[in-house]
Design a protein around this motif. Structure first.
Motif, PDB file in Angstrom:
ATOM      1  N   ALA A  33       0.836  -1.205   0.000  1.00  0.00           N
ATOM      2  CA  ALA A  33       0.000   0.000   0.000  1.00  0.00           C
ATOM      3  C   ALA A  33       0.873   1.258   0.000  1.00  0.00           C
ATOM      4  N   MET A  64       2.591   1.803  -3.414  1.00  0.00           N
ATOM      5  CA  MET A  64       1.654   2.281  -4.426  1.00  0.00           C
ATOM      6  C   MET A  64       1.359   3.764  -4.212  1.00  0.00           C
ATOM      7  N   THR A 100       0.087  -1.738 -10.056  1.00  0.00           N
ATOM      8  CA  THR A 100      -0.209  -3.020  -9.415  1.00  0.00           C
ATOM      9  C   THR A 100       0.551  -4.176 -10.045  1.00  0.00           C
ATOM     10  N   GLU A 160      -3.118  -8.038  -8.924  1.00  0.00           N
ATOM     11  CA  GLU A 160      -3.684  -6.699  -9.040  1.00  0.00           C
ATOM     12  C   GLU A 160      -4.893  -6.489  -8.131  1.00  0.00           C
ATOM     13  N   SER A 161      -5.815  -7.435  -8.144  1.00  0.00           N
ATOM     14  CA  SER A 161      -7.028  -7.266  -7.336  1.00  0.00           C
ATOM     15  C   SER A 161      -6.699  -7.207  -5.839  1.00  0.00           C
ATOM     16  N   CYS A 199      -3.814  -6.171  -4.580  1.00  0.00           N
ATOM     17  CA  CYS A 199      -3.159  -4.880  -4.371  1.00  0.00           C
ATOM     18  C   CYS A 199      -4.183  -3.765  -4.209  1.00  0.00           C
ATOM     19  N   LEU A 200      -5.177  -3.765  -5.073  1.00  0.00           N
ATOM     20  CA  LEU A 200      -6.196  -2.718  -5.013  1.00  0.00           C
ATOM     21  C   LEU A 200      -7.028  -2.829  -3.737  1.00  0.00           C
ATOM     22  N   ASP A 201      -7.364  -4.062  -3.353  1.00  0.00           N
ATOM     23  CA  ASP A 201      -8.082  -4.270  -2.082  1.00  0.00           C
ATOM     24  C   ASP A 201      -7.241  -3.786  -0.900  1.00  0.00           C
ATOM     25  N   LEU A 231      -4.805  -1.551  -0.887  1.00  0.00           N
ATOM     26  CA  LEU A 231      -4.710  -0.098  -0.885  1.00  0.00           C
ATOM     27  C   LEU A 231      -5.995   0.533  -0.345  1.00  0.00           C
ATOM     28  N   GLU A 232      -7.138   0.035  -0.772  1.00  0.00           N
ATOM     29  CA  GLU A 232      -8.408   0.569  -0.293  1.00  0.00           C
ATOM     30  C   GLU A 232      -8.571   0.354   1.211  1.00  0.00           C
TER      31      GLU A 232
END
Length: 121
Positions: A68, A71, A78, A89-90, A92-94, A96-97
Motif C-alpha cells: 500500500a 503504491m 499493481t 492486481e485485485s 493490491c487494489l483491495d 490499498l483501499e
C-alpha cells in the motif's frame, strides 16, 4: 518467500539494510512504520495474516502495508507488485483501499485540523 526476504532485508536484528536505507526507501523511520503497522492490524482484521483454504499462510501484515505504501508513495502500478511481492492486481487494489480506509479511521482525530476562516471562504 517474499515475506522472508522483506524481514531479512529490513526488519530482522541483523537486516541487510540500515535504518537510513529504510527511511530513504519508505519515507519514514522504522519505528514509525512499526507503529503504523500495529495500528492498522488492531483497527482492521484485513491486516492480520490468515491462512488460505489450503492452509497456507496468506500475505503478512508487513507485505500488505508495504505494498500500500509503495503504491501511494511511488505511484507503483499493481503489476509491479506481482513481480516484487507476488500480489495480484485485485489484491493490491483491495489492500490499498483497506489501508486508506483504516488510516483515515485511526488517525483522523489526531491529524485532522479544524478549518480556518480562509478554508471556509
Amino acid at each position: 518467500m517474499s515475506h522472508a526476504n522483506l524481514m531479512s532485508n529490513y526488519f530482522n536484528p541483523n537486516s541487510v539494510y540500515t535504518e537510513e536505507d529504510f527511511r530513504r526507501r519508505f519515507r519514514m523511520r522504522r519505528r514509525v512504520f512499526e507503529r503504523l503497522l500495529c495500528d492498522v492490524q488492531q483497527g482492521n482484521p484485513y491486516f492480520r495474516q490468515k491462512r488460505d483454504r489450503a492452509g497456507h499462510p496468506g500475505f503478512s501484515p508487513h507485505q500488505k502495508v508495504i505494498v500500500a505504501l509503495r503504491m501511494m508513495v511511488y505511484g507503483s502500478p499493481t503489476d509491479s507488485m506481482k513481480e516484487t511481492h507476488g500480489m495480484f492486481e485485485s489484491t493490491c487494489l483491495d489492500t490499498l483501499e483497506q489501508f486508506c480506509d483504516i488510516i483515515v479511521h485511526v488517525y483522523k482525530d489526531e491529524y485532522r485540523s479544524k478549518p480556518n476562516q480562509e478554508d471556509l471562504n
